[in-house]
Scaffold this motif. Structure first.
Motif, mmCIF file in Angstrom:
data_model
loop_
_atom_site.group_PDB
_atom_site.id
_atom_site.type_symbol
_atom_site.label_atom_id
_atom_site.label_comp_id
_atom_site.label_asym_id
_atom_site.label_seq_id
_atom_site.Cartn_x
_atom_site.Cartn_y
_atom_site.Cartn_z
ATOM 1 N N UNK A 46 0.840 -1.195 0.000
ATOM 2 C CA UNK A 46 0.000 0.000 0.000
ATOM 3 C C UNK A 46 0.872 1.242 0.000
ATOM 4 N N UNK A 47 0.462 2.251 -0.732
ATOM 5 C CA UNK A 47 1.168 3.518 -0.730
ATOM 6 C C UNK A 47 2.396 3.557 -1.620
ATOM 7 N N UNK A 48 2.741 2.463 -2.279
ATOM 8 C CA UNK A 48 3.860 2.429 -3.211
ATOM 9 C C UNK A 48 3.513 1.525 -4.383
ATOM 10 N N UNK A 76 16.206 -5.143 0.453
ATOM 11 C CA UNK A 76 16.173 -6.471 1.064
ATOM 12 C C UNK A 76 16.515 -6.274 2.535
ATOM 13 N N UNK A 77 15.769 -6.924 3.415
ATOM 14 C CA UNK A 77 16.098 -6.769 4.825
ATOM 15 C C UNK A 77 15.325 -7.710 5.718
ATOM 16 N N UNK A 78 15.732 -7.728 6.980
ATOM 17 C CA UNK A 78 15.060 -8.537 7.989
ATOM 18 C C UNK A 78 13.660 -7.969 8.227
ATOM 19 N N UNK A 79 12.744 -8.817 8.563
ATOM 20 C CA UNK A 79 11.340 -8.402 8.713
ATOM 21 C C UNK A 79 11.147 -7.334 9.776
ATOM 22 N N UNK A 80 12.017 -7.287 10.791
ATOM 23 C CA UNK A 80 11.875 -6.286 11.841
ATOM 24 C C UNK A 80 12.332 -4.906 11.395
ATOM 25 N N UNK A 81 13.157 -4.830 10.365
ATOM 26 C CA UNK A 81 13.759 -3.566 9.972
ATOM 27 C C UNK A 81 13.307 -3.043 8.616
ATOM 28 N N UNK A 82 12.697 -3.877 7.812
ATOM 29 C CA UNK A 82 12.453 -3.527 6.405
ATOM 30 C C UNK A 82 11.413 -2.422 6.211
ATOM 31 N N UNK A 83 10.432 -2.327 7.071
ATOM 32 C CA UNK A 83 9.334 -1.383 6.854
ATOM 33 C C UNK A 83 9.543 -0.048 7.541
ATOM 34 N N UNK A 84 10.685 0.184 8.137
ATOM 35 C CA UNK A 84 10.954 1.451 8.828
ATOM 36 C C UNK A 84 11.247 2.546 7.859
#
Length: 84
Positions: A46-48, A76-84
């Motif tokens: 969403x939003x992109x 590409x990133x870990x699930x805890x950091x990717x959406x920041x």
């Protein structure tokens, strides 16, 4: 049809930091995107104008350019950091 791959500078740097066995799994998932850019389990974000696939605890965010047959890996990133 086979799509070609394009990596952002950020995605390429993030991929280099990932250790085995996650690196091999992510590499396989990315290569599979050239054959099927919208695999089962992918989500439109969403939003992109991009998509997300999961590979273990890692996420691959990418953009599909259908008219040029290109899959552009954005990040590409870990699930805890990717959406920041």
């Amino acid at each position: 049809m086979v799509y070609s791959l394009s990596f952002s500078r950020q995605a390429f740097k993030e991929l280099e930091k990932i250790k085995e066995p996650f690196y091999s799994a992510i590499k396989q998932a990315i290569l599979h995107l050239t054959i099927e850019p919208r695999p089962k389990g992918c989500k439109k974000l969403k939003g992109r104008d991009s998509y997300r696939i999961r590979t273990g605890d890692y996420r691959i965010i990418y953009k599909i350019i259908d008219n040029l047959l290109i899959v552009e890996i954005i990040t590409i990133g870990h699930r805890k950091e990717i959406y920041r």
